[in-house]
Design an enzyme around this catalytic site. Structure first.
Site, PDB file in Angstrom:
ATOM      1  N   ASP A 181       5.194   4.411  -4.699  1.00 19.38           N
ATOM      2  CA  ASP A 181       6.141   4.628  -3.283  1.00 19.38           C
ATOM      3  C   ASP A 181       6.310   6.053  -3.206  1.00 19.38           C
ATOM      4  O   ASP A 181       6.611   6.628  -4.308  1.00 19.38           O
ATOM      5  CB  ASP A 181       7.199   3.685  -3.599  1.00 19.38           C
ATOM      6  CG  ASP A 181       8.051   3.472  -2.217  1.00 19.38           C
ATOM      7  OD1 ASP A 181       7.558   3.670  -1.389  1.00 19.38           O
ATOM      8  OD2 ASP A 181       9.024   2.922  -2.291  1.00 19.38           O
ATOM      9  N   HIS A 235      -0.753   9.544   1.737  1.00 18.33           N
ATOM     10  CA  HIS A 235      -1.466   8.716   1.121  1.00 18.33           C
ATOM     11  C   HIS A 235      -2.659   9.265   0.544  1.00 18.33           C
ATOM     12  O   HIS A 235      -3.106   8.551  -0.599  1.00 18.33           O
ATOM     13  CB  HIS A 235      -1.726   7.620   2.305  1.00 18.33           C
ATOM     14  CG  HIS A 235      -0.697   7.060   2.936  1.00 18.33           C
ATOM     15  ND1 HIS A 235       0.299   6.293   2.058  1.00 18.33           N
ATOM     16  CD2 HIS A 235      -0.278   6.759   4.316  1.00 18.33           C
ATOM     17  CE1 HIS A 235       1.030   5.906   3.092  1.00 18.33           C
ATOM     18  NE2 HIS A 235       0.931   5.852   4.143  1.00 18.33           N
ATOM     19  N   GLU A 271       3.313  -7.138   4.841  1.00 22.95           N
ATOM     20  CA  GLU A 271       4.306  -6.658   5.769  1.00 22.95           C
ATOM     21  C   GLU A 271       3.937  -5.074   6.176  1.00 22.95           C
ATOM     22  O   GLU A 271       4.483  -4.803   7.144  1.00 22.95           O
ATOM     23  CB  GLU A 271       5.591  -6.427   5.112  1.00 22.95           C
ATOM     24  CG  GLU A 271       6.430  -7.736   4.621  1.00 22.95           C
ATOM     25  CD  GLU A 271       5.728  -8.495   3.759  1.00 22.95           C
ATOM     26  OE1 GLU A 271       5.435  -8.016   2.650  1.00 22.95           O
ATOM     27  OE2 GLU A 271       5.534  -9.742   3.701  1.00 22.95           O
ATOM     28  N   LEU A 297     -11.605  -1.773 -18.484  1.00 27.42           N
ATOM     29  CA  LEU A 297     -10.289  -1.822 -17.647  1.00 27.42           C
ATOM     30  C   LEU A 297     -10.669  -2.758 -16.565  1.00 27.42           C
ATOM     31  O   LEU A 297     -11.386  -2.394 -15.619  1.00 27.42           O
ATOM     32  CB  LEU A 297      -9.843  -0.286 -17.434  1.00 27.42           C
ATOM     33  CG  LEU A 297      -8.573  -0.447 -16.299  1.00 27.42           C
ATOM     34  CD1 LEU A 297      -7.317  -0.855 -17.107  1.00 27.42           C
ATOM     35  CD2 LEU A 297      -8.390   1.030 -15.831  1.00 27.42           C
ATOM     36  N   SER A 344       9.619  -5.924  -3.622  1.00 25.52           N
ATOM     37  CA  SER A 344       8.867  -6.050  -2.376  1.00 25.52           C
ATOM     38  C   SER A 344       7.797  -7.045  -2.339  1.00 25.52           C
ATOM     39  O   SER A 344       6.808  -6.597  -1.725  1.00 25.52           O
ATOM     40  CB  SER A 344       8.475  -4.569  -1.947  1.00 25.52           C
ATOM     41  OG  SER A 344       9.596  -3.529  -1.762  1.00 25.52           O
TER      42      SER A 344
HETATM   43  C1  IPE Z   1       3.624   4.216  -0.351  1.00 28.56           C
HETATM   44  O1  IPE Z   1       4.185   5.289  -0.034  1.00 28.56           O
HETATM   45  C2  IPE Z   1       2.335   3.599   0.301  1.00 28.56           C
HETATM   46  C3  IPE Z   1       1.949   2.395   0.325  1.00 28.56           C
HETATM   47  C4  IPE Z   1       1.567   1.734  -0.948  1.00 28.56           C
HETATM   48  C5  IPE Z   1       1.640   1.756   1.786  1.00 28.56           C
HETATM   49  P1  IPE Z   1       5.152   4.922   1.450  1.00 28.56           P
HETATM   50  O2  IPE Z   1       4.289   4.911   2.499  1.00 28.56           O
HETATM   51  O3  IPE Z   1       5.829   3.625   1.279  1.00 28.56           O
HETATM   52  O4  IPE Z   1       6.085   6.090   1.108  1.00 28.56           O
HETATM   53  P2  IPE Z   1       7.472   6.448   1.779  1.00 28.56           P
HETATM   54  O5  IPE Z   1       8.525   5.179   1.229  1.00 28.56           O
HETATM   55  O6  IPE Z   1       7.516   6.069   3.243  1.00 28.56           O
HETATM   56  O7  IPE Z   1       8.189   7.715   1.236  1.00 28.56           O
HETATM   57 MG    MG Z   2       7.931   3.198   0.723  1.00 31.97          MG
END
Ligand code: IPE
Ligand code: MG
Length: 249
Positions: free
Chosen positions: A27, A44, A74, A138, A202
């Site tokens: 996250d 990402h 979601e 793994l 989540s």
């Molecule tokens: C996690 O980062 C990426 C996913 C697994 C989709 P986020 O996209 O949730 O990043 P924040 O929470 O907005 O910073």
């Molecule tokens: Mg997030």
């Protein structure tokens, strides 16, 4: 893997108490990008680089199962550009990672609902799974279009159709039910790590997390490092797991 600190931490991990299954909720990609004035997708992309380093470290530690929560049922609620960026990143990762994963003995499986994914993406998933199927150092599960409730409901509906078809007796035990989940045949996670300081599951591994140890790490996922991962494993090794029982006298 470079740093002295990493070496030291690796050596501190007790080989006889390595978790069998570590699952990660990465996250903070979006926040990481925002802090730099970059589009979310850049976060990402940076997160994929972190992932590659952590998969390698998990292999070095000797963790047999590693799962990453890459995209939830979601996450479709996000802006279309971000969703399609995430779908593209998965395909890119699967296609370009096959060679390296094979070299590292990494078996890839994608768990989650396949409905809703494009034919191209499904083909890439099937190819990555087939081409790494013989790897056994793994087991790496990518949870994509994954939801814990969706997984449980899919299993429940499988049970319903089996009953309708007269194929099963009505009573199931926990083991039977587990064998109907996407994680059939895999051990439950011993440790769930979430980055960016959030303290939520989540909708991740709702059934399987019953006795998982939870570790939250303040770093945003693109900043998460092999050193930090080792620290999480060490934290896990300090926990006293009783599974509802009591400590042996
Ligand atoms: C996690 O980062 C990426 C996913 C697994 C989709 P986020 O996209 O949730 O990043 P924040 O929470 O907005 O910073
Ligand atoms: Mg997030």
């Amino acid at each position: 893997m470079g740093s002295k600190e990493h070496e030291n931490l690796l050596n501190m991990i007790k080989a006889n108490a390595v978790p069998t299954h570590v699952a990660v909720v990465p996250d903070g990609n979006g926040r990481w990008a925002r802090k730099r004035g970059l589009p979310r997708i850049a976060g990402h992309r940076a997160g994929i680089e972190t992932l590659k380093r952590i998969v390698r470290t998990a292999g070095d530690i000797g963790i047999p199962y590693f799962t990453l929560f890459a995209f939830s049922t979601e996450n479709w609620k996000r802006p279309e550009a971000e969703v399609s960026g995430l779908l593209d990143l998965l395909r890119e990762y699967l296609d370009s990672g096959i060679e390296q994963n094979r070299e590292n003995g990494v078996r890839i499986r994608v768990i989650g609902r396949r409905q809703g994914l494009s034919r191209d993406l499904i083909r890439a998933i099937e190819r990555a799974e087939a081409e790494t199927a013989a790897c056994d150092r793994l087991n790496f599960q990518v949870a994509f279009n994954y939801g814990g409730r969706a997984e449980i409901m899919d299993a429940v509906n499988t049970v319903c159709s089996l009953i309708r078809a007269g194929k099963i007796a009505v009573a199931l035990d926990e083991k039977d039910f587990s064998s109907l989940l996407y994680t059939a045949g895999m051990p439950d996670p011993d440790l769930i790590i979430r980055s960016s300081g959030e303290l939520r599951l989540s909708n991740f591994m709702l059934w399987q997390s019953a006795y998982a140890e939870f570790v939250s790490c303040p770093l945003l996922w693109p900043d998460f490092s092999p050193e930090e991962f080792c620290s999480c494993i060490l934290e896990y090794q300090r926990r006293d797991r009783r599974f509802g029982g009591i400590k042996a006298p």
